[in-house]
Scaffold this active site. Structure first.
Site, PDB file in Angstrom:
ATOM      1  N   SER A 192       0.841  -1.199   0.000  1.00  0.00           N
ATOM      2  CA  SER A 192       0.000   0.000   0.000  1.00  0.00           C
ATOM      3  C   SER A 192       0.871   1.242   0.000  1.00  0.00           C
ATOM      4  O   SER A 192       2.030   1.206   0.425  1.00  0.00           O
ATOM      5  CB  SER A 192      -0.876   0.027   1.258  1.00  0.00           C
ATOM      6  OG  SER A 192      -1.528   1.277   1.382  1.00  0.00           O
ATOM      7  N   TYR A 205      -1.657  -1.075  10.634  1.00  0.00           N
ATOM      8  CA  TYR A 205      -1.816  -1.405   9.213  1.00  0.00           C
ATOM      9  C   TYR A 205      -0.598  -0.958   8.403  1.00  0.00           C
ATOM     10  O   TYR A 205      -0.033  -1.723   7.611  1.00  0.00           O
ATOM     11  CB  TYR A 205      -3.089  -0.748   8.685  1.00  0.00           C
ATOM     12  CG  TYR A 205      -3.341  -0.949   7.211  1.00  0.00           C
ATOM     13  CD1 TYR A 205      -3.912  -2.133   6.744  1.00  0.00           C
ATOM     14  CD2 TYR A 205      -3.028   0.041   6.278  1.00  0.00           C
ATOM     15  CE1 TYR A 205      -4.154  -2.316   5.384  1.00  0.00           C
ATOM     16  CE2 TYR A 205      -3.271  -0.133   4.928  1.00  0.00           C
ATOM     17  CZ  TYR A 205      -3.836  -1.314   4.487  1.00  0.00           C
ATOM     18  OH  TYR A 205      -4.069  -1.492   3.142  1.00  0.00           O
TER      19      TYR A 205
HETATM   20  P1  NAD Z   1     -11.550  -6.064   0.450  1.00  0.00           P
HETATM   21  O1  NAD Z   1     -12.212  -5.929   1.749  1.00  0.00           O
HETATM   22  O2  NAD Z   1     -12.394  -6.185  -0.737  1.00  0.00           O
HETATM   23  O3  NAD Z   1     -10.552  -7.296   0.459  1.00  0.00           O
HETATM   24  C1  NAD Z   1      -9.835  -7.695   1.592  1.00  0.00           C
HETATM   25  C2  NAD Z   1     -10.108  -9.167   1.791  1.00  0.00           C
HETATM   26  O4  NAD Z   1      -9.213  -9.665   2.779  1.00  0.00           O
HETATM   27  C3  NAD Z   1     -11.490  -9.483   2.299  1.00  0.00           C
HETATM   28  O5  NAD Z   1     -12.406  -9.613   1.254  1.00  0.00           O
HETATM   29  C4  NAD Z   1     -11.256 -10.800   3.026  1.00  0.00           C
HETATM   30  O6  NAD Z   1     -11.611 -11.878   2.197  1.00  0.00           O
HETATM   31  C5  NAD Z   1      -9.766 -10.843   3.247  1.00  0.00           C
HETATM   32  N1  NAD Z   1      -9.456 -11.046   4.653  1.00  0.00           N
HETATM   33  C6  NAD Z   1      -9.432 -10.137   5.645  1.00  0.00           C
HETATM   34  N2  NAD Z   1      -9.133 -10.741   6.811  1.00  0.00           N
HETATM   35  C7  NAD Z   1      -8.962 -12.063   6.531  1.00  0.00           C
HETATM   36  C8  NAD Z   1      -8.655 -13.199   7.308  1.00  0.00           C
HETATM   37  N3  NAD Z   1      -8.411 -13.122   8.642  1.00  0.00           N
HETATM   38  N4  NAD Z   1      -8.592 -14.402   6.696  1.00  0.00           N
HETATM   39  C9  NAD Z   1      -8.829 -14.517   5.378  1.00  0.00           C
HETATM   40  N5  NAD Z   1      -9.116 -13.469   4.579  1.00  0.00           N
HETATM   41  C10 NAD Z   1      -9.181 -12.262   5.169  1.00  0.00           C
HETATM   42  O7  NAD Z   1     -10.579  -4.815   0.328  1.00  0.00           O
HETATM   43  P2  NAD Z   1      -9.397  -4.445  -0.680  1.00  0.00           P
HETATM   44  O8  NAD Z   1      -9.198  -3.001  -0.486  1.00  0.00           O
HETATM   45  O9  NAD Z   1      -9.648  -4.973  -2.038  1.00  0.00           O
HETATM   46  O10 NAD Z   1      -8.153  -5.174  -0.032  1.00  0.00           O
HETATM   47  C11 NAD Z   1      -7.253  -5.974  -0.767  1.00  0.00           C
HETATM   48  C12 NAD Z   1      -5.831  -5.598  -0.416  1.00  0.00           C
HETATM   49  O11 NAD Z   1      -5.572  -4.289  -0.892  1.00  0.00           O
HETATM   50  C13 NAD Z   1      -5.534  -5.567   1.085  1.00  0.00           C
HETATM   51  O12 NAD Z   1      -4.260  -6.142   1.309  1.00  0.00           O
HETATM   52  C14 NAD Z   1      -5.469  -4.084   1.387  1.00  0.00           C
HETATM   53  O13 NAD Z   1      -4.655  -3.823   2.487  1.00  0.00           O
HETATM   54  C15 NAD Z   1      -4.885  -3.576   0.096  1.00  0.00           C
HETATM   55  N6  NAD Z   1      -5.032  -2.134  -0.123  1.00  0.00           N
HETATM   56  C16 NAD Z   1      -6.268  -1.581  -0.246  1.00  0.00           C
HETATM   57  C17 NAD Z   1      -6.383  -0.221  -0.449  1.00  0.00           C
HETATM   58  C18 NAD Z   1      -7.711   0.458  -0.576  1.00  0.00           C
HETATM   59  O14 NAD Z   1      -7.760   1.682  -0.563  1.00  0.00           O
HETATM   60  N7  NAD Z   1      -8.807  -0.276  -0.697  1.00  0.00           N
HETATM   61  C19 NAD Z   1      -5.225   0.574  -0.559  1.00  0.00           C
HETATM   62  C20 NAD Z   1      -3.991  -0.034  -0.436  1.00  0.00           C
HETATM   63  C21 NAD Z   1      -3.899  -1.384  -0.228  1.00  0.00           C
END
Ligand code: NAD
Ligand code: MG
Length: 300
Positions: A192, A205
């Site tokens: 991120s 985080y």
């Molecule tokens: P999202 O909520 O759609 O996806 C995250 C997923 O993580 C969840 O759907 C869930 O299935 C999984 N998860 C969480 N805890 C878990 C656990 N204990 N066991 C198994 N699965 C688990 O959100 P997203 O934003 O698409 O996140 C995907 C990745 O992108 C993450 O690593 C997040 O940190 C990263 N990210 C997101 C953003 C943003 O702004 N959305 C920015 C930077 C990085």
């Protein structure tokens, strides 16, 4: 398909700016994408494949929603069979992704469980290998993000859960997967912009996201001599369930993405091509890199 990811467009107006959309509803963790349909685009209507991952076998964690779901759809349309991992309570979102993978004519394997459990991480890999008949792409994408305004509000339990999910889960799944990965395989970790510009309210985080970058660069060097490439993708602010389920305070959600040079939040659909590039053999000399997809937020 009237538009696809190759259509020439103005990136400023491709998706709404914060003042052009209603305030999003907040949810409990882990949040369901089904409840934020108007906010999230995983590319189901737009992603056009062209055989870039023909015959490949991918495991993607956190693939029921958000970035992982967009990557699953893109990989399947590029010709890969895909195993998706997610939490059991996200079954409804996962069904949609399975359906989209199967509509691409590819095999979909749904393997729910909790990545905080090392036993599940090992079983997940074994099950993916069995159901897909092997494995040559691993995307460690699942993540937990719960804000805490003050350090005193950050409980041991929250700190532990964030580290277990984001760092230990990645480590356990990767360690279990490596023995199965033939030369040519690719591992992609989701880090991120928080790794470089941490928010004051995302201490735990941001710590995990910096760790993921270091883990990526270390494993990349260790595994390159075995023909396995490891890279990362660093998203900026992206509309996904993570953000509306305690990822940000409500007032920050109202302005979500406004501070980026592009003036809007990104969409999972805009992340998927970065993962396709790093998964495909076309990036054969790209190793230990972090590809930023941040709407212009600067990264080192
Ligand atoms: P999202 O909520 O759609 O996806 C995250 C997923 O993580 C969840 O759907 C869930 O299935 C999984 N998860 C969480 N805890 C878990 C656990 N204990 N066991 C198994 N699965 C688990 O959100 P997203 O934003 O698409 O996140 C995907 C990745 O992108 C993450 O690593 C997040 O940190 C990263 N990210 C997101 C953003 C943003 O702004 N959305 C920015 C930077 C990085
Ligand atoms: Mg989800």
């Amino acid at each position: 398909m009237s538009r696809d990811q190759y259509t020439f467009t103005d990136p400023r107006t491709l998706y709404p700016t914060p003042d052009q959309q209603p305030d999003p509803e907040t949810q409990g963790e882990p949040g369901l994408q089904e409840a934020m349909r108007d906010f999230v685009d995983i590319g189901a209507e737009t992603y056009r494949g062209s055989g870039r991952l023909d015959g490949r076998k991918a495991l993607i964690t956190g693939a029921d929603s958000g970035i992982g779901a967009a990557v699953a759809v893109a990989f399947a349309r590029e010709g890969a069979d895909v195993a998706i991992a997610y939490l059991p309570e996200e079954e409804e979102d996962a069904r949609l992704v399975v359906d989209l993978i199967e509509k691409s004519g590819r095999v979909a394997a749904a393997i729910p469980g909790d990545l905080k459990d090392e036993g599940y991480c090992a079983d997940l890999v074994a099950s993916a290998v069995e159901k897909l008949g092997g494995l040559d792409i691993l995307v460690n994408n699942a993540g937990k993000q719960v804000y805490a305004e003050k350090l005193e509000d950050l409980t041991d339990e929250n700190f532990d859960d964030t580290l277990k999910t984001n760092v230990y889960g990645m480590f356990w799944v990767t360690r279990a997967a490596v023995p199965h990965l033939p030369p040519g395989s690719t591992i992609i970790n989701t880090t991120s912009v928080q790794a470089y510009s941490p928010s004051p309210i995302l201490v735990d985080y941001a710590t995990t996201k910096a760790s993921i970058n270091a883990f990526t660069k270390a494993t990349a060097q260790q595994l390159a001599p075995r023909g396995i490439r490891v890279n990362a993708v660093a998203p900026g602010p992206i509309w996904t369930p993570l953000q509306v389920s305690k990822g940000q305070p409500k007032d920050a959600l109202e302005e979500f993405g406004a501070h980026t040079p592009l003036g809007r939040a990104g969409q999972p659909a805009e992340l998927a091509p970065a993962y396709v590039f790093l998964a495909s053999a076309e990036s054969s000399y790209v190793i230990g890199a972090t590809l930023s997809v941040t709407g212009g937020m600067p990264t080192p």
